[in-house]
Design an enzyme around this catalytic site. Structure first.
Site, short mmCIF file in Angstrom:
data_model
loop_
_atom_site.label_atom_id
_atom_site.label_comp_id
_atom_site.label_asym_id
_atom_site.label_seq_id
_atom_site.Cartn_x
_atom_site.Cartn_y
_atom_site.Cartn_z
N ASP A 167 0.77 -1.23 0.05
CA ASP A 167 0.06 0.10 -0.02
C ASP A 167 1.04 1.32 0.21
O ASP A 167 2.07 1.06 -0.35
CB ASP A 167 -0.72 -0.04 1.22
CG ASP A 167 -2.12 0.74 0.75
OD1 ASP A 167 -2.62 1.33 -0.09
OD2 ASP A 167 -2.82 1.29 2.11
N ASP A 168 0.27 2.45 0.27
CA ASP A 168 0.90 3.78 0.41
C ASP A 168 2.22 3.91 1.19
O ASP A 168 2.42 2.94 2.26
CB ASP A 168 -0.25 4.68 0.82
CG ASP A 168 0.17 6.31 0.39
OD1 ASP A 168 1.26 6.47 -0.05
OD2 ASP A 168 -0.70 7.25 0.94
N LYS A 174 -2.86 -0.54 -7.72
CA LYS A 174 -3.99 0.40 -6.94
C LYS A 174 -3.54 1.69 -7.25
O LYS A 174 -2.64 2.23 -6.96
CB LYS A 174 -4.00 0.03 -5.59
CG LYS A 174 -4.99 0.71 -5.00
CD LYS A 174 -5.16 0.58 -3.34
CE LYS A 174 -6.15 1.46 -2.82
NZ LYS A 174 -6.42 1.50 -1.28
N ASP A 217 -4.93 5.28 -6.45
CA ASP A 217 -5.66 6.08 -5.83
C ASP A 217 -5.84 7.42 -6.27
O ASP A 217 -5.42 7.94 -7.55
CB ASP A 217 -4.87 6.28 -4.26
CG ASP A 217 -5.94 6.35 -3.05
OD1 ASP A 217 -7.08 6.65 -3.38
OD2 ASP A 217 -5.59 5.86 -2.01
N SER A 262 -9.61 3.55 -8.03
CA SER A 262 -10.22 4.40 -6.89
C SER A 262 -11.07 5.70 -7.45
O SER A 262 -11.82 6.20 -6.59
CB SER A 262 -9.08 4.82 -5.77
OG SER A 262 -8.57 3.72 -5.15
N ARG A 274 -12.71 0.77 -6.65
CA ARG A 274 -13.43 1.19 -5.29
C ARG A 274 -14.85 2.19 -5.56
O ARG A 274 -14.55 2.98 -6.19
CB ARG A 274 -12.42 2.00 -4.39
CG ARG A 274 -11.68 0.98 -4.01
CD ARG A 274 -12.24 0.28 -2.68
NE ARG A 274 -12.73 1.01 -1.73
CZ ARG A 274 -11.72 2.09 -0.83
NH1 ARG A 274 -10.69 1.74 -0.80
NH2 ARG A 274 -12.37 2.81 -0.25
N ASP A 319 -13.51 4.46 2.53
CA ASP A 319 -12.52 3.50 3.10
C ASP A 319 -13.23 2.44 4.30
O ASP A 319 -14.09 3.36 5.16
CB ASP A 319 -11.20 4.01 3.76
CG ASP A 319 -10.30 4.64 2.52
OD1 ASP A 319 -10.42 3.99 1.55
OD2 ASP A 319 -9.60 5.45 3.12
#
Length: 412
Positions: free
Chosen positions: A71-72, A148, A150, A182, A207, A211
């Protein structure tokens, strides 16, 4: 058993392949309040390798959990002199390519995170419109298998340009990279601001909503939003393009055993990607058994790829139904009451509109792993739904011979 979905053929995405949509999600986001020395142990290539070993050694990979996603906050705070993203050298000293090689050696795939904006949500370098091509080529050169993308720190115009542009850039690399967008979550998840026809052509999953948090209230909020908006959302999903209600929090801290079953059941009915957000080194056996339920995975990964719907609401009970291959169905009855009481539910296959097979249907309890018997359309049966819990049924035409002999491993 190898659960799978086939990518949809489409004009501008690398879609002609099979892919497992069961994903392990390992967050490497460094929180400000965590001391640096502790963060080095928690958020590092050591963690990712440890998760890869767990997935390969503890039966996850064979069930279809094959993506391990970072992830981030994995990058340095600045790009290199050539404008390329670089991993944090303290936490990822071997680099992402070497990490991808290790993950691949364990029979798994590596996912990575970026953001369509000036910064990631965690404040690290984002992917701006002028760096999309560079970043896509960088990820491909590292042999990453999933992105992913975002949407923090960008405006509507930039997103409208950037998400399709990244799709084209990933395709242009020649490497097949699952593309998780996202974008709709930043636009409220609904038309007219969200164009799901376009999303289906450029993204493999997306998404829709905010969240998820590690709480039953958050899970229930997402379930209710999907129910209210199912007429819009349900037709948009299918092989190669999936609605993503966010991660599974089974195995974390916020859900009871009953609530964990409820989230898993509804995510399976929704044909949602199963993205775990836990630590496989410390997960309880109870949570592991839920996440490795073969019949649940079979339902989730059904090759028709039809997203299920809430077909009725009776007081605080929501009744969800999903059509599966070979005339099969899955039903989930969820107790959304807040009074702490179990709820009775009496129904029949006729009332559930499961009547196509004239000789009746075999019913199985997915979580109790029991065969419940043979039922015709008129026979009523009684269920008891625990507080904030679920009963999930797998329904199969009686004309399918020796189901338990052929698929008994689903209940193993």
């Amino acid at each position: 058993m190898q659960p799978w979905f086939v990518y949809r053929k489409c004009s501008n995405r690398s879609c002609d392949m099979c892919i497992y949509f069961l994903v392990l999600f390992a967050s490497v986001c460094l929180q400000v309040q965590i001391k640096r020395e502790k963060a080095l142990d928690i958020t590092s290539e050591h963690l990712i390798k440890a998760m890869a070993d767990q997935m390969a050694n503890e039966g996850w990979r064979e069930l279809g959990y094959v993506y391990l996603s970072i992830d981030d906050c994995w990058t340095k705070k600045q790009r290199d002199p050539n404008g390329r993203l670089e991993p944090d050298p303290d936490r990822f000293p071997s680099g992402i390519k070497a990490l991808a090689d290790y993950v691949h050696s364990r029979g798994l795939k590596l996912g990575i995170y970026s953001d369509m904006g000036n910064y990631t949500c965690g404040g690290y370098p984002g992917t701006t419109l002028d760096t999309i091509k560079t970043d896509a080529e960088t990820f491909s050169s590292w042999e990453v298998d999933m992105l992913k993308f975002d949407g923090c720190y960008s405006n509507d115009t930039e997103k409208a340009i950037g998400y399709p542009k990244m799709s084209s850039a990933l395709n242009a690399t020649g490497r097949q990279i699952l593309y998780s967008c996202s974008w709709p979550a930043y636009e409220g998840g609904l038309p007219p601001k969200v164009n799901y026809t376009q999303l289906g052509n450029i993204c493999n999953m997306w998404r829709n909503y905010g969240d998820i948090q590690d709480s039953w209230a958050s899970v229930l909020d997402i379930i209710k939003w999907y129910a209210v908006n199912q007429d819009v959302l349900q037709p948009t999903a299918g092989p190669g393009h999936w609605n993503d209600p966010d991660m599974l929090i089974t195995g974390d801290f916020g859900l009871s055993y009953e609530q964990s079953k409820a989230q898993l059941a509804i995510w399976a009915i929704l044909a949602a990607p199963l993205i775990m957000s836990n630590d496989l080194r410390t997960i309880s056996q109870e949570a592991k058994d839920l996440l490795q339920n073969r019949l649940l995975i079979y339902i989730n990964q059904d090759s028709l790829g039809i997203q299920g719907r809430q077909i009725m609401k009776v007081d605080c009970l929501g009744v969800w139904k999903r059509e599966l291959v070979n005339g099969q169905y899955a039903i989930a009855v969820i107790n959304m009451g807040d009074d702490g009481l179990p709820r009775p539910f009496t129904t029949s296959l006729g009332l559930l509109n499961v009547t196509q097979c004239p000789v009746g249907y075999k019913l199985y309890d997915v979580f109790d792993r029991n065969y419940l018997g043979l039922f015709n359309s008129e026979t009523t049966f009684n269920l008891k739904i625990n507080p904030s819990g679920v009963v999930m049924l797998f329904i199969q035409p009686a004309s399918v011979v020796n189901h338990m002999k052929r698929h008994g491993s689903y209940f193993g």
